[in-house]
Design an enzyme around this catalytic site. Structure first.
Site, PDB file in Angstrom:
ATOM      1  N   ASP A  62       0.813  -1.215   0.000  1.00 41.20           N
ATOM      2  CA  ASP A  62       0.000   0.000   0.000  1.00 41.20           C
ATOM      3  C   ASP A  62       0.847   1.265   0.000  1.00 41.20           C
ATOM      4  OD1 ASP A  62       0.971  -0.437   2.558  1.00 41.20           O
ATOM      5  OD2 ASP A  62      -0.981  -0.663   3.486  1.00 41.20           O
ATOM      6  N   ASN A 128      -7.693  -2.551  14.261  1.00 41.22           N
ATOM      7  CA  ASN A 128      -9.069  -2.943  13.908  1.00 41.22           C
ATOM      8  C   ASN A 128      -9.095  -4.159  12.985  1.00 41.22           C
ATOM      9  OD1 ASN A 128      -8.190  -1.865  11.525  1.00 41.22           O
ATOM     10  ND2 ASN A 128      -9.626  -0.150  11.476  1.00 41.22           N
ATOM     11  N   HIS A 130      -7.260  -4.527  10.205  1.00 38.37           N
ATOM     12  CA  HIS A 130      -7.014  -4.297   8.779  1.00 38.37           C
ATOM     13  C   HIS A 130      -5.685  -4.910   8.339  1.00 38.37           C
ATOM     14  CE1 HIS A 130      -5.010  -0.262   9.853  1.00 38.37           C
ATOM     15  NE2 HIS A 130      -4.096  -0.865   9.123  1.00 38.37           N
ATOM     16  N   GLU A 135      -9.542  -1.682   5.227  1.00 40.20           N
ATOM     17  CA  GLU A 135     -10.217  -1.390   6.494  1.00 40.20           C
ATOM     18  C   GLU A 135     -11.464  -2.272   6.652  1.00 40.20           C
ATOM     19  OE1 GLU A 135      -8.863   0.373   8.682  1.00 40.20           O
ATOM     20  OE2 GLU A 135      -8.153   2.325   8.003  1.00 40.20           O
TER      21      GLU A 135
HETATM   22  C1  GLP Z   1      -0.618   0.551   8.591  1.00 47.89           C
HETATM   23  C2  GLP Z   1      -0.271  -0.277   7.359  1.00 47.89           C
HETATM   24  C3  GLP Z   1      -0.454  -1.744   7.602  1.00 47.89           C
HETATM   25  C4  GLP Z   1       0.216  -2.142   8.908  1.00 47.89           C
HETATM   26  C5  GLP Z   1      -0.419  -1.400  10.048  1.00 47.89           C
HETATM   27  C6  GLP Z   1       0.162  -1.772  11.395  1.00 47.89           C
HETATM   28  O1  GLP Z   1      -1.965   0.807   8.675  1.00 47.89           O
HETATM   29  N1  GLP Z   1      -1.034   0.101   6.220  1.00 47.89           N
HETATM   30  O2  GLP Z   1       0.074  -2.476   6.498  1.00 47.89           O
HETATM   31  O3  GLP Z   1       0.082  -3.521   9.093  1.00 47.89           O
HETATM   32  O4  GLP Z   1      -0.194  -0.007   9.824  1.00 47.89           O
HETATM   33  O5  GLP Z   1       1.366  -1.107  11.598  1.00 47.89           O
HETATM   34  P1  GLP Z   1       2.381  -1.429  12.759  1.00 47.89           P
HETATM   35  O6  GLP Z   1       3.142  -2.613  12.335  1.00 47.89           O
HETATM   36  O7  GLP Z   1       3.251  -0.187  12.823  1.00 47.89           O
HETATM   37  O8  GLP Z   1       1.593  -1.623  13.986  1.00 47.89           O
END
Ligand code: GLP
Length: 233
Positions: A62, A128, A130, A135
């Site tokens: 993404d 949440n 995702h 989402e």
């Molecule tokens: C963002 C990214 C996700 C990631 C999530 C959790 O929303 N788009 O791909 O998994 O954050 O991030 P973290 O690993 O920093 O908790």
């Protein structure tokens, strides 16, 4: 689902790295990669390894809409900083956040995904549930799309920006349908604030309310968690 419980994120990075290194030895050519804090220790293992990635292609999940690759908050920049500048890949694909035409950006990315079938997909998970930026409510069979970020995601991601109003409200994200096509999936989750999402992912019903629950229908998923993230399992 195969669950590996580790004592900390450093050990989680090593476990994930070993799975990826074995697959590369066995001929894997395309890695699906993720941003966020969870994969950082994996990328450290990759950069300090003696594996040559110059024949490997990466396809990222993404990117924020409106940020180009040189913007320090972009996911493209994150990937260069944590991995690609140290370990060049053959090709490193990230959705083009600077392309304001969503139809163009998403169809180009779907073509890239089609041409580079993913051998192993690395995922983090949002609080949440995702995955990527899919989402709650996202179709479980979707392709790349422009998504509106939820308040909880904006809240979680604001720590990387000077001001909350600078956090982009939209992202381009690979769809769950494309994620599910990866041959193998490794999901990384650390810390207490991931415990609910992990419990629902593993034991809850498969529902678009918890996008990661779709992974229950994938034949080869490994979830690497620390004790805190596993505390509600
Ligand atoms: C963002 C990214 C996700 C990631 C999530 C959790 O929303 N788009 O791909 O998994 O954050 O991030 P973290 O690993 O920093 O908790």
């Amino acid at each position: 689902m195969n669950i590996i419980k580790v004592n900390d994120q450093d050990l989680g990075g090593k476990e994930a790295f070993n799975l990826i290194a074995t697959d590369i030895k066995n001929g894997a050519k395309v890695l699906g990669l993720a941003t966020g804090s969870s994969p950082i220790t994996l990328y450290k293992e990759m950069t300090s390894s003696d594996i040559d990635f110059s024949n490997i292609t990466s396809v990222n999940l993404d990117e924020y809409v409106g940020l180009n690759a040189d913007n320090e908050q972009s996911y493209h920049y994150f990937m260069k900083d944590h991995l690609f500048n140290k370990k060049p890949f053959k090709n490193s694909y990230v959705p083009d956040g600077s392309d304001a035409d969503a139809k163009d950006a998403t169809s180009k990315y779907d073509k890239i995904i089609e041409e580079n079938p993913i051998d192993i997909q690395v995922l983090g998970i949002g609080r949440n549930g995702h995955i990527g930026f899919n989402e709650p409510g996202s179709p479980l069979d979707g392709k790349t799309s422009k998504v509106a970020l939820t308040e909880s995601t904006i809240e979680a991601n604001k720590r990387f920006f000077d001001d909350e109003k600078d956090v982009p409200r939209y992202a381009y994200s690979m769809g769950i349908g494309s994620i599910m096509k990866a041959k193998k999936i490794i999901l990384l989750a650390y810390g207490e604030n991931k415990a609910d999402a992990i419990a629902k992912t593993v034991n809850g019903p498969v529902t678009s309310d918890v996008p990661a629950s779709a992974l229950q229908n994938h034949p080869d998923v490994t979830i690497i968690v620390d004790g805190a993230a596993a505390s509600k399992l």
